[in-house]
Design a protein around this motif. Structure first.
Motif, PDB file in Angstrom:
ATOM      1  N   TRP A 129     -48.175-134.602  82.730  1.00  0.00           N
ATOM      2  CA  TRP A 129     -49.563-134.210  82.970  1.00  0.00           C
ATOM      3  C   TRP A 129     -50.503-135.416  83.055  1.00  0.00           C
ATOM      4  O   TRP A 129     -51.639-135.273  83.500  1.00  0.00           O
ATOM      5  CB  TRP A 129     -50.056-133.269  81.877  1.00  0.00           C
ATOM      6  CG  TRP A 129     -49.461-131.902  81.956  1.00  0.00           C
ATOM      7  CD1 TRP A 129     -48.306-131.532  82.598  1.00  0.00           C
ATOM      8  CD2 TRP A 129     -49.981-130.716  81.376  1.00  0.00           C
ATOM      9  NE1 TRP A 129     -48.072-130.193  82.444  1.00  0.00           N
ATOM     10  CE2 TRP A 129     -49.089-129.654  81.688  1.00  0.00           C
ATOM     11  CE3 TRP A 129     -51.098-130.427  80.602  1.00  0.00           C
ATOM     12  CZ2 TRP A 129     -49.288-128.348  81.265  1.00  0.00           C
ATOM     13  CZ3 TRP A 129     -51.311-129.125  80.175  1.00  0.00           C
ATOM     14  CH2 TRP A 129     -50.406-128.087  80.514  1.00  0.00           C
ATOM     15  N   GLU A 135     -44.682-133.485  88.520  1.00  0.00           N
ATOM     16  CA  GLU A 135     -43.843-132.868  87.492  1.00  0.00           C
ATOM     17  C   GLU A 135     -42.705-132.073  88.123  1.00  0.00           C
ATOM     18  O   GLU A 135     -41.565-132.092  87.630  1.00  0.00           O
ATOM     19  CB  GLU A 135     -44.696-131.953  86.617  1.00  0.00           C
ATOM     20  CG  GLU A 135     -43.967-131.352  85.424  1.00  0.00           C
ATOM     21  CD  GLU A 135     -44.932-130.650  84.495  1.00  0.00           C
ATOM     22  OE1 GLU A 135     -45.393-131.289  83.532  1.00  0.00           O
ATOM     23  OE2 GLU A 135     -45.254-129.462  84.753  1.00  0.00           O
ATOM     24  N   LYS A 153     -51.859-128.710  76.574  1.00  0.00           N
ATOM     25  CA  LYS A 153     -50.576-129.394  76.736  1.00  0.00           C
ATOM     26  C   LYS A 153     -49.669-129.135  75.542  1.00  0.00           C
ATOM     27  O   LYS A 153     -48.466-128.859  75.695  1.00  0.00           O
ATOM     28  CB  LYS A 153     -50.803-130.893  76.908  1.00  0.00           C
ATOM     29  CG  LYS A 153     -49.534-131.684  77.173  1.00  0.00           C
ATOM     30  CD  LYS A 153     -49.833-133.157  77.408  1.00  0.00           C
ATOM     31  CE  LYS A 153     -48.550-133.940  77.688  1.00  0.00           C
ATOM     32  NZ  LYS A 153     -48.849-135.377  77.921  1.00  0.00           N
ATOM     33  N   PRO A 173     -51.019-128.468  85.654  1.00  0.00           N
ATOM     34  CA  PRO A 173     -51.611-129.810  85.657  1.00  0.00           C
ATOM     35  C   PRO A 173     -50.619-130.910  86.053  1.00  0.00           C
ATOM     36  O   PRO A 173     -51.025-131.958  86.555  1.00  0.00           O
ATOM     37  CB  PRO A 173     -52.090-129.990  84.212  1.00  0.00           C
ATOM     38  CG  PRO A 173     -52.338-128.585  83.738  1.00  0.00           C
ATOM     39  CD  PRO A 173     -51.255-127.774  84.372  1.00  0.00           C
ATOM     40  N   GLY A 174     -49.322-130.670  85.845  1.00  0.00           N
ATOM     41  CA  GLY A 174     -48.320-131.653  86.243  1.00  0.00           C
ATOM     42  C   GLY A 174     -48.116-131.705  87.741  1.00  0.00           C
ATOM     43  O   GLY A 174     -47.706-132.744  88.288  1.00  0.00           O
TER      44      GLY A 174
END
Length: 330
Positions: free
Chosen positions: A214, A202, A298, A197-198
């Motif tokens: 995220w 990220e 998360k 998701p990052g």
């Protein structure tokens, strides 16, 4: 005009070959004290060579990716192999490529995978912390295929699909561009997916403190709910020590946020110890909202980071872990 008492002549004072060569170069270029300039150049080379190598080493990963693409093209030409694999023509090609990556993982990073028993036989959605490169994901997919005979498809960023030569790679490994509809359909058809998701943000702008970026992303959680599959977290120890970025430079962050171009230099590809830890599955629960499930996922990845990663990460320590005789308890 350079004046010297000695020369390179046979009748004069004997000189070393290097000194003689310098004397000739000085006379040819007209530059005095050339040996001092060359000594300074040698010093700069010695000083900056490790830095140059550090920035060039990540190219090895890209080279291996293109070697994988080359293998797929060669395999595609050998169409008579189709009869060997009754289920899928590309099964043999995937196995060849992932075996190459798994061997590289074991040799270069002493790669280990822990928690294989937590991976279900049916469809699932994996979520993970994104290092500077997806190197650990390549390793993870290869290890799972080698040990469990299970293939995991990746949800990739859109720019990956426009990289030169990558079309056959994303086609053979069935990478998805990330729309919720496509991901839900793939999971309902029995596939197993993995997503970070990052994403690229990220990868480029997290650091040795392993900060998760995220944001408020919850689309992946909605996909898991719609497909009624569990979410399984995993994290690779020392992945930030393998390859690092210069994402801490604000101008580079500004360029990315305004253009979405991942123009951040990488350095490293150090042979640090890498261990991937698979967390406990988060089962499907119809009473949990996408926002709640995203937060659970998360927190699960963060728990793996807290448990298995020393903060801040340290390259030398991660290198020394290659020589540990006893692995820490999971």
């Amino acid at each position: 005009m350079i004046v010297r008492n000695e020369s390179c002549g046979a009748e004069q004072m004997p000189m070393s070959y290097l000194t003689c060569l310098l004397y000739i170069l000085e006379g040819w270029t007209g530059v005095e004290h050339l040996d001092e300039y060359l000594s300074y150049l040698a010093y700069l080379t010695w000083l900056f060579a490790p830095l140059l190598v550090a920035f060039l080493l990540p190219a090895i990963i890209l080279i291996l990716v293109y070697v994988s693409i080359f293998i797929l093209h060669i395999y595609k030409l050998r169409t008579h192999l189709k009869e060997v694999y009754a289920n899928d023509f590309w099964d043999g090609a995937r196995l060849t490529v992932t075996t190459m990556w798994y061997v590289h993982a074991r040799i270069w990073n002493g790669y280990e995978l822990h928690g294989l028993e937590k991976i279900p036989d049916g469809p699932a959605l994996f979520v993970f912390y994104h290092g500077a490169t997806p190197l650990d994901f390549f390793y993870f997919v290869s290890a799972v295929l080698a040990k469990k005979k299970k293939f995991i498809h990746v949800v990739a960023d859109h720019f990956v699909f426009s990289l030169p030569g990558f079309k056959i790679l994303v086609d053979v490994f069935s990478a998805l561009p990330g729309s919720q509809e496509e991901c839900t359909k793939a999971l309902k058809n029995g596939r197993t997916l993995a997503i970070s998701p990052g994403g690229v943000r990220e990868a480029l702008f997290s650091n040795e403190c392993y900060t998760m970026l995220w944001g408020n992303r919850k689309g992946f959680a909605q996909v898991a709910i719609d497909a009624k599959v569990p979410i399984i977290p995993f994290f690779t120890q020392n992945i930030r020590e393998s390859v690092r970025t210069l994402g801490g430079l604000k101008p580079l962050r500004w360029v990315y946020e305004n253009t979405r171009l991942p123009l951040v230099p990488l350095y490293g590809n150090f042979p640090v110890k890498l261990r991937t830890y698979v967390g406990d599955p988060i089962p499907y629960d119809p009473n949990v909202t996408a926002a709640e499930l995203a937060e659970k996922a998360k927190n699960a990845v963060q728990c793996l980071i807290d448990k298995h990663q020393k903060i801040p990460g340290n390259v030398f320590r991660a290198l020394m872990e290659r020589f540990e005789t006893h692995r820490k308890e999971d």
